[in-house]
Design a protein around this motif. Structure first.
Motif, PDB file in Angstrom:
ATOM      1  N   LEU A  89     -47.326  30.796  30.523  1.00 43.05           N
ATOM      2  CA  LEU A  89     -46.061  30.912  31.251  1.00 43.05           C
ATOM      3  C   LEU A  89     -45.978  32.141  32.159  1.00 43.05           C
ATOM      4  O   LEU A  89     -45.031  32.911  32.079  1.00 43.05           O
ATOM      5  CB  LEU A  89     -44.884  30.909  30.274  1.00 43.05           C
ATOM      6  CG  LEU A  89     -44.609  29.605  29.523  1.00 43.05           C
ATOM      7  CD1 LEU A  89     -43.251  29.670  28.819  1.00 43.05           C
ATOM      8  CD2 LEU A  89     -44.641  28.394  30.453  1.00 43.05           C
ATOM      9  N   SER A  90     -46.969  32.325  33.038  1.00 52.85           N
ATOM     10  CA  SER A  90     -46.837  33.425  33.998  1.00 52.85           C
ATOM     11  C   SER A  90     -45.795  33.046  35.046  1.00 52.85           C
ATOM     12  O   SER A  90     -45.041  33.881  35.523  1.00 52.85           O
ATOM     13  CB  SER A  90     -48.174  33.728  34.657  1.00 52.85           C
ATOM     14  OG  SER A  90     -48.658  32.588  35.313  1.00 52.85           O
ATOM     15  N   GLU A  91     -45.787  31.776  35.428  1.00 46.08           N
ATOM     16  CA  GLU A  91     -44.750  31.224  36.306  1.00 46.08           C
ATOM     17  C   GLU A  91     -44.743  29.715  36.102  1.00 46.08           C
ATOM     18  O   GLU A  91     -45.589  29.189  35.387  1.00 46.08           O
ATOM     19  CB  GLU A  91     -45.019  31.586  37.775  1.00 46.08           C
ATOM     20  CG  GLU A  91     -46.424  31.286  38.239  1.00 46.08           C
ATOM     21  CD  GLU A  91     -46.674  31.718  39.687  1.00 46.08           C
ATOM     22  OE1 GLU A  91     -46.228  32.805  40.081  1.00 46.08           O
ATOM     23  OE2 GLU A  91     -47.310  30.950  40.412  1.00 46.08           O
ATOM     24  N   GLY A  92     -43.806  29.022  36.694  1.00 44.77           N
ATOM     25  CA  GLY A  92     -43.777  27.571  36.529  1.00 44.77           C
ATOM     26  C   GLY A  92     -42.398  26.991  36.753  1.00 44.77           C
ATOM     27  O   GLY A  92     -41.519  27.654  37.300  1.00 44.77           O
ATOM     28  N   VAL A  93     -42.237  25.732  36.345  1.00 45.23           N
ATOM     29  CA  VAL A  93     -40.973  25.014  36.521  1.00 45.23           C
ATOM     30  C   VAL A  93     -40.454  24.608  35.156  1.00 45.23           C
ATOM     31  O   VAL A  93     -41.209  24.111  34.329  1.00 45.23           O
ATOM     32  CB  VAL A  93     -41.182  23.715  37.356  1.00 45.23           C
ATOM     33  CG1 VAL A  93     -39.867  22.943  37.492  1.00 45.23           C
ATOM     34  CG2 VAL A  93     -41.770  24.025  38.716  1.00 45.23           C
ATOM     35  N   LEU A  94     -39.194  24.809  34.917  1.00 42.61           N
ATOM     36  CA  LEU A  94     -38.564  24.275  33.713  1.00 42.61           C
ATOM     37  C   LEU A  94     -37.525  23.262  34.160  1.00 42.61           C
ATOM     38  O   LEU A  94     -36.546  23.623  34.830  1.00 42.61           O
ATOM     39  CB  LEU A  94     -37.899  25.412  32.914  1.00 42.61           C
ATOM     40  CG  LEU A  94     -36.973  24.969  31.776  1.00 42.61           C
ATOM     41  CD1 LEU A  94     -37.734  24.206  30.695  1.00 42.61           C
ATOM     42  CD2 LEU A  94     -36.258  26.173  31.153  1.00 42.61           C
ATOM     43  N   ASP A  95     -37.741  22.013  33.826  1.00 42.96           N
ATOM     44  CA  ASP A  95     -36.794  20.949  34.167  1.00 42.96           C
ATOM     45  C   ASP A  95     -35.819  20.808  33.000  1.00 42.96           C
ATOM     46  O   ASP A  95     -36.184  20.351  31.924  1.00 42.96           O
ATOM     47  CB  ASP A  95     -37.569  19.646  34.405  1.00 42.96           C
ATOM     48  CG  ASP A  95     -36.635  18.479  34.725  1.00 42.96           C
ATOM     49  OD1 ASP A  95     -35.395  18.638  34.601  1.00 42.96           O
ATOM     50  OD2 ASP A  95     -37.156  17.411  35.092  1.00 42.96           O
ATOM     51  N   LEU A  96     -34.609  21.204  33.220  1.00 44.38           N
ATOM     52  CA  LEU A  96     -33.630  21.221  32.127  1.00 44.38           C
ATOM     53  C   LEU A  96     -33.262  19.819  31.648  1.00 44.38           C
ATOM     54  O   LEU A  96     -32.666  19.671  30.581  1.00 44.38           O
ATOM     55  CB  LEU A  96     -32.363  21.980  32.549  1.00 44.38           C
ATOM     56  CG  LEU A  96     -32.537  23.435  32.992  1.00 44.38           C
ATOM     57  CD1 LEU A  96     -31.182  24.111  33.139  1.00 44.38           C
ATOM     58  CD2 LEU A  96     -33.390  24.235  32.022  1.00 44.38           C
TER      59      LEU A  96
END
Ligand SMILES: Nc1ncnc2c1ncn2[C@@H]1O[C@H](COP(=O)(O)OP(=O)(O)O)[C@@H](O)[C@H]1O
Ligand SMILES: [Mg+2]
Length: 326
Positions: A39-46
């Motif tokens: 998880l250095s960066e990314g997308v979280l789809d709620l």
């Protein structure tokens, strides 16, 4: 398990491959199914639903020093989302909050009757100096969000702090909060780190600090972060820098145990120093913990194996529950 119920796995949340290597080996040894969320960066789809499984959060306070400036923030969001879906999280949002703030650690520790060093937190150089005026003796600075000894420096008086703060050498904490903390002078140059896995005491390890107190264990290893990671070079001194204490006993074990249980922590290393009068001060909680290979080989105790076995048990419990529910 059918397609609707894919086999649950262990999911390891982290941002540093080097530290996960010994854990991978331990999972393989026990033939446990796992994957990694880097998880250095990314997308979280709620709107999405997390996979089944047991989640182990190893996010580190010093992630920003590896160019992962917002890894901890992203992890905070991901953990919260996992928790909303009722997933089993080892070292959850409460643990992360402690990991990234020493103020949080000290306030929490104190409420369990655990002594911490006298500490003032300051934002702004002027206030840092002002805070130091309240210290009676020698003091240290350290970053509120730290790991790997960030910002740890010893000062004998306010004047030298003033010079330091005005110099180019001064580096602010990534969260802008610098701590001024009483310097605990140990009679013998070591600190003790107490390791917990599965909420239970695993072992205590003594770390020699004679190479300079500013050196956190990891700085000496040149690899970084919270504690001695893998591949550490042996110290030039004859005695090993890390030694697991045989038959360690202390009333602190029970206090620490209750403290971590109440803060969503299954795995942690907690550090303390003893001063000349025998008073014990706890000053660092690491929910992202690493182990010293040489010390472990000598003692025949292995942290990463214990972690893998614990997560395996958690996975087993989950699988049994899912079968019953089906
Ligand atoms: N109050 C203190 N008195 C004396 N030494 C300290 C004190 N706080 C920290 N140290 C030394 O500095 C090292 C790093 O500090 P620590 O609080 O553990 O920060 P980090 O989270 O960066 O590891 C410790 O391992 C210890 O050797
Ligand atoms: Mg430390």
């Amino acid at each position: 398990m059918d397609a609707l119920h894919p086999t649950p796995k262990i999911h390891v949340i982290h941002e540093n491959d080097a530290w996960v290597e010994p854990l991978r080996a331990a999972f393989d040894e026990l033939k446990l199914p796992y994957d990694e969320w880097f998880l250095s960066e990314g997308v979280l789809d709620l709107e999405s639903v997390p996979p089944e499984g047991v989640f182990y959060n190893r996010m580190s306070a010093s992630s920003h020093t590896r160019d992962h400036r917002y890894a901890a923030e992203l992890t905070g969001g991901v953990l919260r989302w996992l928790e909303s879906h009722g997933r089993r999280v080892v070292n959850d949002t409460r643990a992360l909050r402690l990991e990234i703030s020493k103020i949080e650690q000290y306030e929490a520790l104190k409420s369990y009757g655990i002594r911490t060093p006298r500490t003032l937190a300051a934002v702004g150089k002027k206030h840092l100096v002002e805070a130091a005026r309240k210290m009676a003796g020698p003091f240290i600075t350290k970053h509120n969000r730290a790991g790997k000894g960030l910002g740890v420096k010893l000062f004998q008086d306010v004047a030298s702090l003033e010079r330091h703060v005005a110099s180019a050498e001064f580096e602010d904490s990534v969260d802008g909060i610098t701590l001024i903390q009483e310097y605990i002078r140990a009679t013998e140059p070591f600190i003790t780190r107490v390791e917990f896995v599965g909420g239970e005491f695993l072992y205590a390890v003594r770390v020699d600090t004679s190479l300079g107190f500013e050196l956190c264990p990891a700085d000496a290893c040149q690899v970084g972060d919270a504690f001695c990671p893998v591949g550490e070079q042996p110290a030039p001194a004859a005695a090993p820098r890390f030694r697991i204490v045989e038959n360690f006993q202390s009333p602190l074990i029970e206090k620490y145990r209750r403290f971590i249980a109440d803060h969503g922590i299954g795995i942690a290393g907690i550090e303390f120093i003893t001063d000349a009068r025998g008073e014990v001060y706890t000053y660092d909680v690491n929910t992202n913990t690493n182990y010293n290979p040489a010390a472990e080989a000598e003692a025949g105790k292995y942290g990463m194996r214990a972690i893998a076995a614990y997560l395996g048990r958690e996975l087993h419990t989950l699988a049994r529950r899912n079968v019953r529910a089906a």
